[in-house]
Design a protein around this motif. Sequence first.
Motif, PDB file in Angstrom:
ATOM      1  N   GLY A  16      53.174  72.826  46.816  1.00 16.34           N
ATOM      2  CA  GLY A  16      52.756  73.804  47.225  1.00 16.34           C
ATOM      3  C   GLY A  16      53.926  75.003  47.352  1.00 16.34           C
ATOM      4  N   SER A  17      53.790  75.630  48.445  1.00 16.32           N
ATOM      5  CA  SER A  17      54.519  77.007  48.864  1.00 16.32           C
ATOM      6  C   SER A  17      55.836  76.498  49.474  1.00 16.32           C
ATOM      7  CB  SER A  17      53.925  77.914  49.536  1.00 16.32           C
ATOM      8  OG  SER A  17      53.561  77.450  50.830  1.00 16.32           O
ATOM      9  N   GLU A  30      55.743  75.574  52.600  1.00  8.73           N
ATOM     10  CA  GLU A  30      55.585  75.843  53.969  1.00  8.73           C
ATOM     11  C   GLU A  30      55.579  74.429  55.041  1.00  8.73           C
ATOM     12  OE1 GLU A  30      51.901  77.712  56.897  1.00  8.73           O
ATOM     13  OE2 GLU A  30      51.577  77.469  54.845  1.00  8.73           O
TER      14      GLU A  30
END
Length: 428
Positions: free
Chosen positions: A158-159, A161
């Motif tokens: 994902g990002s 995070e």
Amino acid sequence: MTVHRDWVRRAVVAAQRIPPAAGAPDGGSRAGGERLDSAFASDAADVLRDIGLIQLDPLMRVSTAQRLTSLTRLPRTSRADDVDSSLWPDGQVASFESFTKVACVFPLEDWPLLRLRRERHASGHRPQLPAGVVEQIRQVVAAAPGGVQIGTIESQVGSGERTTGWNWTQVKQTAELMVRTGDLVITARDGTTRLFDLPERALPEAVRQAEDLPDEQLLAALARRAAANLAVMTRADFAHHYHLPAEDAAVGIEQAGLAPVQVPGWPGATGRDQAFCLPELLDGVLPDPSAQGVVAAPSAHSAVDVSPGAASDAGARETWGEPREARLIGPFDPLLRDRRRARRVFDFDYLFEAYVPRAKRVYGHYVMGVLSGGRMIGRVDIQRVGDQLRINEIFPEAGVPRRVLVPRARGAGRTLARQLGVTLEMPG
């Protein structure tokens, strides 16, 4: 068959296999005066096999939940620092982490017994899991022999995070649900950090193959396992212990061939409140918990006499126990983690007040029970401060003289302080 509450209480405590102090009448001793034989555990992995599960909680007011639970059942010469390395040994698999209603660690051999729980989670959660994230997580984990911590997974999926406290990222939520569904497994730690791994890599083949046994056979084995750990249990106790649906608990008990018993003073004699035990317990033989599952485990222990005829309600005014035999029981210990059962078995109404505002607390921030003579005779507000284990206040149970409780709280405190490597400070 009717059994007395006094015998039930003794059997429940005996099933926890808490070792007596040196010089106790039921055993010998080893170098240093510490009693240790095949009736008791020698390390935390033995404890886990004996009691079936250990609840996990990171609160460090005294020590972690897994350390307190293990130390209660280990010789007084055992050390807290050795607990985690026994539960999660380098290069070996002794346990896996999963959930009842809360996070727990289970003996490796019990992985098959929880298949139906994993399948239930899978049917409820797997359709909602983001397929792309699931696949990416599996790829990251597969590329890391020995498992990978959640921070690494988050950085590569994902990002990027990262989770902070209870603010979980989507990746963290997905990985944790994959543990519940059995798509991932946690069998190792790097220090205190959990390592996510693939079941087909981390678990022995024999353990994984046993998952294919029929549902009723697994539920029956789970019921026998719980009965060996709890000694005498209701269907509700069994369901709570593993967070099972009522129908699964009923099927397991029926298929396990447990013996129904009547306990005067316990609610109800039928349905969810009917009590059961393994038949051999009624013959005075404490069942071997390691022999109840479907995968061979290191066999346990010599026999312990728990004959129902050895005590009755007329003998309820038994000795309070010797001060050196007393033990402190933590809030997440199997003897207390089911609060309703603790009230029924011990007449002990435990309150966990760590998150209660100070002005509204009855006993204190972190309270441990005092177990002595097979009874919960009181509780202490306790904390570790530097190199001291500090008992702030002592609270006797109704009918227990303070002069009886204080030396037993001191004896139990000294035992735990020794295991933690600190000194004990009593209230002035």
